[in-house]
Design a protein around this motif. Structure first.
Motif, PDB file in Angstrom:
ATOM      1  N   GLU A  23       5.457 -28.866 -24.064  1.00 32.23           N
ATOM      2  CA  GLU A  23       4.683 -30.126 -23.634  1.00 32.23           C
ATOM      3  C   GLU A  23       5.775 -31.193 -23.104  1.00 32.23           C
ATOM      4  O   GLU A  23       5.376 -31.708 -21.925  1.00 32.23           O
ATOM      5  CB  GLU A  23       3.921 -30.761 -24.624  1.00 32.23           C
ATOM      6  CG  GLU A  23       2.814 -31.566 -24.230  1.00 32.23           C
ATOM      7  CD  GLU A  23       1.637 -31.985 -25.158  1.00 32.23           C
ATOM      8  OE1 GLU A  23       1.300 -32.826 -25.228  1.00 32.23           O
ATOM      9  OE2 GLU A  23       1.335 -30.810 -25.785  1.00 32.23           O
ATOM     10  N   LEU A  44       0.434 -25.992 -18.009  1.00 30.00           N
ATOM     11  CA  LEU A  44       0.604 -26.009 -19.328  1.00 30.00           C
ATOM     12  C   LEU A  44       0.257 -24.918 -20.222  1.00 30.00           C
ATOM     13  O   LEU A  44       0.992 -24.433 -20.986  1.00 30.00           O
ATOM     14  CB  LEU A  44       0.137 -27.500 -19.926  1.00 30.00           C
ATOM     15  CG  LEU A  44       0.189 -27.933 -21.174  1.00 30.00           C
ATOM     16  CD1 LEU A  44       1.811 -27.905 -21.612  1.00 30.00           C
ATOM     17  CD2 LEU A  44      -0.418 -29.006 -21.669  1.00 30.00           C
ATOM     18  N   THR A  48       2.974 -22.330 -21.801  1.00 36.19           N
ATOM     19  CA  THR A  48       2.794 -21.875 -23.258  1.00 36.19           C
ATOM     20  C   THR A  48       2.424 -20.820 -23.663  1.00 36.19           C
ATOM     21  O   THR A  48       3.160 -20.141 -24.666  1.00 36.19           O
ATOM     22  CB  THR A  48       1.880 -22.895 -23.877  1.00 36.19           C
ATOM     23  OG1 THR A  48       2.037 -24.440 -23.364  1.00 36.19           O
ATOM     24  CG2 THR A  48       1.500 -23.102 -25.315  1.00 36.19           C
TER      25      THR A  48
END
Length: 139
Positions: A23, A44, A48
């Motif tokens: 993040e 994101l 991830t």
């Protein structure tokens, strides 16, 4: 001709707790490049998932192995590569998580999400493991 705005790299240990480093990296990208909100959050999630897969499935949480992240940012798009040191896999052999028999499974959504949330994704074997390349438009 595209002019590179950003060039970043990170090396993460193959430990589950390393996911928390994604993040801040993503927000560092966002500070340098104007990215539409939806595109940013898609990026994101996909990054991830890719890093989690590299740590858990690729490197089997072996802290002696690393996950390399490289970011190339341009005004209109961002290219992110994730490399692990695992044994590799065939992304086409990953079961479709939308199939009724897979809906309740705890695993199997990462590759699907990466493919759906990026404009382009490619999974390639390397001499050391697997390299995932993802391209995201900024608007």
């Amino acid at each position: 001709m595209d002019n590179k705005i950003l060039n970043l790299s990170r090396i993460l240990k193959s430990e589950r707790k390393a996911i928390k480093e994604i993040e801040p990296l993503m927000f560092e990208i966002r500070r340098s490049i104007k990215i539409n909100d939806q595109k940013f959050y898609n990026m994101l999630i996909a990054v991830t998932e890719a890093v989690n897969n590299a740590i858990v499935h690729g490197n089997r949480c072996d802290p002696d192995k690393s996950v390399n992240i490289a970011v190339q940012g341009f005004k209109e798009y961002v290219i992110i590569t994730i490399e692990d040191e695992g044994n590799g896999f065939d992304p086409e052999s990953v079961a479709d998580p939308r199939a009724p028999e897979n809906l309740m499974k705890e695993h199997g959504r990462g590759v699907f999400l990466i493919k759906q949330l990026s404009e382009f994704s490619e999974f390639n074997p390397t001499a050391k493991g697997t390299k995932i390349t993802m391209k995201f438009l900024t608007d």
